[in-house]
Enzyme design. Structure first.
Site, PDB file in Angstrom:
ATOM      1  N   ASP A  98      54.375  47.118  44.937  1.00 45.78           N
ATOM      2  CA  ASP A  98      54.870  45.858  44.369  1.00 45.78           C
ATOM      3  C   ASP A  98      55.517  46.103  43.007  1.00 45.78           C
ATOM      4  O   ASP A  98      55.264  45.383  42.045  1.00 45.78           O
ATOM      5  CB  ASP A  98      53.730  44.855  44.246  1.00 45.78           C
ATOM      6  CG  ASP A  98      54.227  43.425  44.004  1.00 45.78           C
ATOM      7  OD1 ASP A  98      55.393  43.142  44.340  1.00 45.78           O
ATOM      8  OD2 ASP A  98      53.462  42.594  43.471  1.00 45.78           O
TER       9      ASP A  98
ATOM     10  N   VAL B 252      45.019  35.231  33.354  1.00 49.24           N
ATOM     11  CA  VAL B 252      44.917  36.399  32.481  1.00 49.24           C
ATOM     12  C   VAL B 252      44.656  35.897  31.064  1.00 49.24           C
ATOM     13  O   VAL B 252      45.387  35.033  30.557  1.00 49.24           O
ATOM     14  CB  VAL B 252      46.194  37.251  32.520  1.00 49.24           C
ATOM     15  CG1 VAL B 252      46.047  38.463  31.599  1.00 49.24           C
ATOM     16  CG2 VAL B 252      46.494  37.692  33.942  1.00 49.24           C
TER      17      VAL B 252
ATOM     18  N   LYS C 265      41.792  40.009  33.322  1.00 47.00           N
ATOM     19  CA  LYS C 265      42.410  39.443  34.509  1.00 47.00           C
ATOM     20  C   LYS C 265      41.312  38.898  35.401  1.00 47.00           C
ATOM     21  O   LYS C 265      40.352  39.612  35.720  1.00 47.00           O
ATOM     22  CB  LYS C 265      43.217  40.504  35.255  1.00 47.00           C
ATOM     23  CG  LYS C 265      43.931  39.975  36.496  1.00 47.00           C
ATOM     24  CD  LYS C 265      44.770  41.062  37.140  1.00 47.00           C
ATOM     25  CE  LYS C 265      45.506  40.538  38.364  1.00 47.00           C
ATOM     26  NZ  LYS C 265      46.343  41.577  38.998  1.00 47.00           N
TER      27      LYS C 265
ATOM     28  N   GLY D 204      48.504  33.960  30.641  1.00 46.92           N
ATOM     29  CA  GLY D 204      49.336  33.554  31.763  1.00 46.92           C
ATOM     30  C   GLY D 204      48.504  33.348  33.008  1.00 46.92           C
ATOM     31  O   GLY D 204      47.295  33.620  33.032  1.00 46.92           O
TER      32      GLY D 204
ATOM     33  N   MET E 237      46.332  34.706  41.891  1.00 48.51           N
ATOM     34  CA  MET E 237      44.912  34.715  42.221  1.00 48.51           C
ATOM     35  C   MET E 237      44.013  34.290  41.073  1.00 48.51           C
ATOM     36  O   MET E 237      42.824  34.091  41.278  1.00 48.51           O
ATOM     37  CB  MET E 237      44.496  36.114  42.696  1.00 48.51           C
ATOM     38  CG  MET E 237      45.174  36.552  43.970  1.00 48.51           C
ATOM     39  SD  MET E 237      44.501  38.102  44.629  1.00 48.51           S
ATOM     40  CE  MET E 237      44.998  39.259  43.358  1.00 48.51           C
TER      41      MET E 237
END
Length: 419
Positions: A142, A31, A46, A24, A28
């Site tokens: 978050d 992944v 990541k 995905g 930023m």
């Protein structure tokens, strides 16, 4: 570092990790699923793209390494494990455990509520991971379905500590800087105020609400609308949208989503303990002990086998946060924030001019005196003269005037309380 440069199809190798496929894309970077040939295991990689403007690169890269430090120092079964971190000329990367499962966001994509037992189990596992992090001075900031992974065996993992706040962090979260997803942010985050671990509690309450009802509590057509609602509106009770829910869940959610931090749950352990109690009540059992970081049961909750005791306790707590009571079937405006001032704060935070929002300072509320007072006949059924004799004022007339003045004052006070 002899890393293969990213191609149009993505990099073939990062450090020692062999890229298998793409999982995905985030804000930023990308992944990937990759293989660690040294330990012969599959990992998730990541990345952060370093081909950014200089004014953005330093902050993004610092946040990326901050995530690695924050999550890398946390060793808990409900927090994703970080294995390694590295950098090539154009890509910084972080290797973490690869989970067979799906994001909670995908689980909720249908818009249907989860079974109550499953929703409580997911929320409790998130709570246990946050409790562990909070004890180590790490605030996630978050929490949302996109940052929650649900493995195939039901294990829940918190991911993405990219904007986590640590007391020793080098990346300063400036007042007024919006970091996070507005739909799941706490009022203090939306208002640009300093947020602590209770912001995670609010966000977990939003996620719990969505799991129980299939809908987020704060929804609007724009980011500004969502932020306004987070600041100013009280959510519809979950049982209004899902009548199968017990009253105790309305109360737990109301306390989690209290606008005022002092009224909210003061620790995620308190919230998780109430969720355990609720689970046991639904199963017809007594209270359950709290699970510690190692998964062992410890610190038994106050013993209670009476559902009414817990409901009364939560009623007392939630009553301090009016109008968040579960009987409110419609979305209402919270008295904790002034609508006009809150909207101006949103405009300032998002760079929107006051005129663009059509904002003008509202005039002070006034209550007009009635043109003609209406009185009720006195109990003795005697008619009160509209014009008393000039020589002698009837005591009935005096009583009528006093009653009328008292009624007007009561009406004014009632109107002011509704403003």
């Amino acid at each position: 570092m002899a890393d293969a440069a990213p191609s149009a199809q993505g990099p073939h190798k990062l450090g020692r990790y062999e890229i298998i496929d793409e999982l995905g894309q985030g804000a930023m970077g990308v992944v990937y699923r990759a293989r660690d040939p040294v330990l012969d295991r599959v990992v998730a990689i990541k990345t952060i793209n370093l081909n950014l403007p200089k004014e953005d690169l330093a902050e993004y890269e610092a946040r990326f390494y901050q995530e690695a430090r924050a999550a890398g120092g946390l060793n808990h079964r409900n927090i994703v494990t970080i294995y390694d971190i590295g950098r090539s000329d154009r890509v910084a990367y972080m290797a973490m455990e690869f989970l067979e499962g799906e994001e909670l966001r995908a689980v909720l994509a249908s818009g249907q509520p989860l079974p109550v037992q499953q929703a409580l189990d997911v929320a409790m596992q998130i709570g246990e991971g946050l409790h562990y992090a909070h004890k180590r001075d790490v605030v996630h900031r978050d929490i949302k379905p996109g940052n929650i992974m649900v493995a195939q065996d039901g294990l829940v993992k918190i991911t993405d500590f990219g904007i986590a706040q640590m007391r020793t962090n080098e990346v300063k979260t400036m007042t007024g800087m919006i970091l996070g997803s507005p739909k799941y942010m706490s009022p203090e985050q939306v208002a640009g105020k300093r947020a602590d671990h209770r912001a995670d509690i609010f966000s977990l309450g939003v996620v719990l609400y969505e799991m129980l009802t299939g809908h987020a509590p704060f929804q609007a057509d724009s980011i500004h609308g969502i932020m306004y609602m987070v600041l100013n509106t009280t959510q519809v009770a979950p049982s209004v949208r899902n009548p199968d829910l017990p009253e105790i869940l309305d109360l737990i959610v109301a306390k989690s989503l209290a606008k005022e931090m002092a009224v909210r749950y003061q620790s995620v352990k308190e919230l998780t303990s109430d969720l355990y109690d609720c689970m046991q009540m639904l199963n017809g059992q007594g209270a359950a002990p709290f699970k510690d970081a190692a998964g062992a049961r410890s610190e038994a909750l106050p013993h209670t086998t009476r559902r009414d005791d817990k409901v009364r306790t939560l009623h007392r707590a939630v009553s301090r946060s009016a109008p968040a009571a579960p009987e409110h079937a419609a979305m209402t405006v919270s008295k904790a924030f002034d609508s006009y001032e809150a909207t101006l704060r949103l405009a300032a935070l998002t760079g929107v001019e006051r005129e663009a929002l059509g904002l003008t300072r509202p005039k002070a509320a006034t209550v007009a005196a009635p043109a003609k007072a209406v009185s009720q006949p006195p109990e003795n059924n005697k008619r009160v003269p509209s014009t008393p004799p000039s020589r002698q004022v009837s005591h009935y007339y005096v009583a009528w005037v006093v009653a009328a003045v008292a009624a007007i004052i009561a009406a004014v006070l009632f109107a002011l309380r509704q403003v």
